[in-house]
Design an enzyme around this catalytic site. Structure first.
Site, PDB file in Angstrom:
ATOM      1  N   ASP A   1     -12.379   8.552  -7.417  1.00  0.00           N
ATOM      2  CA  ASP A   1     -11.804   7.566  -8.139  1.00  0.00           C
ATOM      3  C   ASP A   1     -12.105   7.977  -9.617  1.00  0.00           C
ATOM      4  OD1 ASP A   1     -10.636   5.362  -8.886  1.00  0.00           O
ATOM      5  OD2 ASP A   1     -11.908   4.012  -7.425  1.00  0.00           O
TER       6      ASP A   1
ATOM      7  N   HIS B   1       0.886   3.670 -10.498  1.00  0.00           N
ATOM      8  CA  HIS B   1      -0.075   4.037  -9.651  1.00  0.00           C
ATOM      9  C   HIS B   1       0.439   4.812  -8.188  1.00  0.00           C
ATOM     10  CE1 HIS B   1      -3.642   3.278  -6.845  1.00  0.00           C
ATOM     11  NE2 HIS B   1      -4.239   2.637  -7.632  1.00  0.00           N
TER      12      HIS B   1
ATOM     13  N   ARG C   1       2.520  -6.075 -10.228  1.00  0.00           N
ATOM     14  CA  ARG C   1       2.965  -5.783  -8.798  1.00  0.00           C
ATOM     15  C   ARG C   1       3.364  -6.806  -7.978  1.00  0.00           C
ATOM     16  NH1 ARG C   1      -2.447  -2.799  -6.184  1.00  0.00           N
ATOM     17  NH2 ARG C   1      -3.778  -4.471  -6.862  1.00  0.00           N
TER      18      ARG C   1
ATOM     19  N   ARG D   1       0.987  -1.150   0.011  1.00  0.00           N
ATOM     20  CA  ARG D   1       0.134  -0.027   0.108  1.00  0.00           C
ATOM     21  C   ARG D   1       0.733   1.348  -0.067  1.00  0.00           C
ATOM     22  NH1 ARG D   1      -4.154   0.189  -1.775  1.00  0.00           N
ATOM     23  NH2 ARG D   1      -5.113  -1.442  -0.663  1.00  0.00           N
TER      24      ARG D   1
ATOM     25  N   GLU E   1      -1.946   8.984 -11.001  1.00  0.00           N
ATOM     26  CA  GLU E   1      -1.550   7.696 -11.796  1.00  0.00           C
ATOM     27  C   GLU E   1      -1.596   7.987 -13.300  1.00  0.00           C
ATOM     28  OE1 GLU E   1      -4.307   4.805 -10.703  1.00  0.00           O
ATOM     29  OE2 GLU E   1      -4.767   5.633  -8.793  1.00  0.00           O
TER      30      GLU E   1
HETATM   31  O1  TA6 Z   1      -6.813   3.507  -9.150  1.00  0.00           O
HETATM   32  C1  TA6 Z   1      -7.841   3.549  -8.268  1.00  0.00           C
HETATM   33  C2  TA6 Z   1      -7.989   2.210  -7.855  1.00  0.00           C
HETATM   34  O2  TA6 Z   1      -8.130   1.321  -9.146  1.00  0.00           O
HETATM   35  C3  TA6 Z   1      -9.261   2.332  -6.933  1.00  0.00           C
HETATM   36  O3  TA6 Z   1     -10.415   1.904  -7.492  1.00  0.00           O
HETATM   37  C4  TA6 Z   1      -8.750   1.718  -5.841  1.00  0.00           C
HETATM   38  O4  TA6 Z   1      -9.310   0.660  -4.990  1.00  0.00           O
HETATM   39  C5  TA6 Z   1      -7.287   1.702  -5.973  1.00  0.00           C
HETATM   40  O5  TA6 Z   1      -7.063   1.870  -7.274  1.00  0.00           O
HETATM   41  C6  TA6 Z   1      -6.419   0.657  -4.891  1.00  0.00           C
HETATM   42  O6  TA6 Z   1      -6.520  -0.739  -5.707  1.00  0.00           O
HETATM   43  P1  TA6 Z   1      -5.857  -1.843  -4.815  1.00  0.00           P
HETATM   44  O7  TA6 Z   1      -5.789  -3.092  -5.765  1.00  0.00           O
HETATM   45  O8  TA6 Z   1      -4.233  -1.446  -4.891  1.00  0.00           O
HETATM   46  O9  TA6 Z   1      -6.329  -1.605  -3.547  1.00  0.00           O
END
Ligand code: TA6
Length: 305
Positions: free
Chosen positions: A213, A169, A99, A73, A277
């Site tokens: 989002d 991201h 990832r 995260r 992103e």
């Molecule tokens: O880029 C935004 C997003 O797609 C959100 O919808 C959100 O849930 C986030 O990425 C994080 O995703 P993750 O799979 O890392 O929990």
């Protein structure tokens, strides 16, 4: 490769390989321009702090989980070869497998200006083959110094065109989500994922007072995160990208996700980050002809305001 082998083959002044959280291997870069940590799982840049800054520019949660197959995260997760949920297979991992897959170090160098460059290549395995049965190569080149450049290169080794979705991201450290704004996407169309996927148009700078989002489409624009609390601007300049995603989970979603931590001020780690992103998503997915390469490249920098 063992850590000793990595250090003897790719070590440089200011670049060493170390074992970190979850037993994973990290490239640790510390040169005159900046400091960064990159996890070999995911070629995931976990943090980056230019020497001019007291606070990191690339944010990682204190509660981030490090372990085999777990996504971290924060930092710069590499979403590839699709962005968001897979188009047809619900069981495939969100944002693709890059990832959480091991990448191999394939090169390193110290540039004339003192920046450190490290190159990685995704190591395909049975799972990646079964989820994306195409002959192709993904490489990531990170150049770390007073600025951070990240290049994600996809080469089509197949004999027909391949289509990929992708994004860097990136999570940025900000003083507080309630006061930060993002400029550069004025009058740009976006898909509002927090509002049922409606198509809308941005008016003015983006400010935050709830979950955001959004996938901004058809935009190559540079974005700037304006942060009056940390008194700085973070610049995100990109090429090879037609989509920009802006995301903050806000309190409810962050609590459900559970790995944002309390943050510096105990008001929730989610308040001190925002994702801007750079990628190619939705209608902007990229078709790469046989034998050709596509490069998504982003340069991050921070300046006082
Ligand atoms: O880029 C935004 C997003 O797609 C959100 O919808 C959100 O849930 C986030 O990425 C994080 O995703 P993750 O799979 O890392 O929990």
């Amino acid at each position: 490769m063992t850590i000793a082998d990595l250090n003897s083959q790719y070590g440089q002044p200011g670049l060493s390989f170390v074992e970190g959280g979850g037993g994973l291997t990290f490239a640790e870069i510390d040169n005159a321009g900046g400091h960064a940590r990159i996890c070999l799982q995911g070629a995931h840049i976990v943090s980056w702090t230019p020497k001019s800054q007291a606070e990191p520019v690339v944010w990682v949660s204190d509660m981030a989980k490090y372990g085999l197959g777990k996504s971290i995260r924060g930092g710069v997760p590499v979403c590839w070869p699709w962005f968001g949920p897979h188009a047809t297979e619900q069981g495939f991992p969100g944002h693709g497998f890059a990832r959480t897959t091991m990448w191999q170090v394939t090169g390193s160098e110290t540039l004339a200006n003192g920046d450190t460059r490290v190159k990685f290549m995704l190591m395909p395995n049975d799972q990646t083959h079964s989820q994306f049965p195409k002959a192709c190569r993904a490489e990531l080149i990170a150049t770390v110094g007073a600025t951070l450049q990240v290049e994600l290169v996809t080469t089509n080794l197949d004999n027909e065109a391949i289509e990929i979705g992708e994004a860097l991201h990136t999570y940025f450290r900000i003083g507080d989500i309630g006061t930060a704004t993002v400029t550069g996407l004025e009058n740009t169309g976006y898909v509002d994922k927090a509002d049922g996927g409606q198509h809308k148009t941005q008016s003015g700078a983006i400010a935050f007072s709830g979950e955001v989002d959004r996938v901004y489409v058809g935009t190559a624009a540079e974005c700037v995160i304006v942060d009056p609390d940390l008194k700085r601007r973070i610049r995100v300049a990109k090429t090879g990208s037609r989509s920009t995603v802006v995301w903050t989970p806000w309190i409810e979603k962050a609590e459900k996700m559970g790995d944002f931590g309390p943050g510096r001020n105990n008001q929730g780690g989610w308040r001190e980050m925002v994702c801007v992103e750079s990628g190619n998503a939705l209608d902007d997915v990229v078709s790469i002809p046989a034998g050709e390469s596509h490069t998504l490249s982003v340069v991050y920098s921070a300046e006082p305001m």
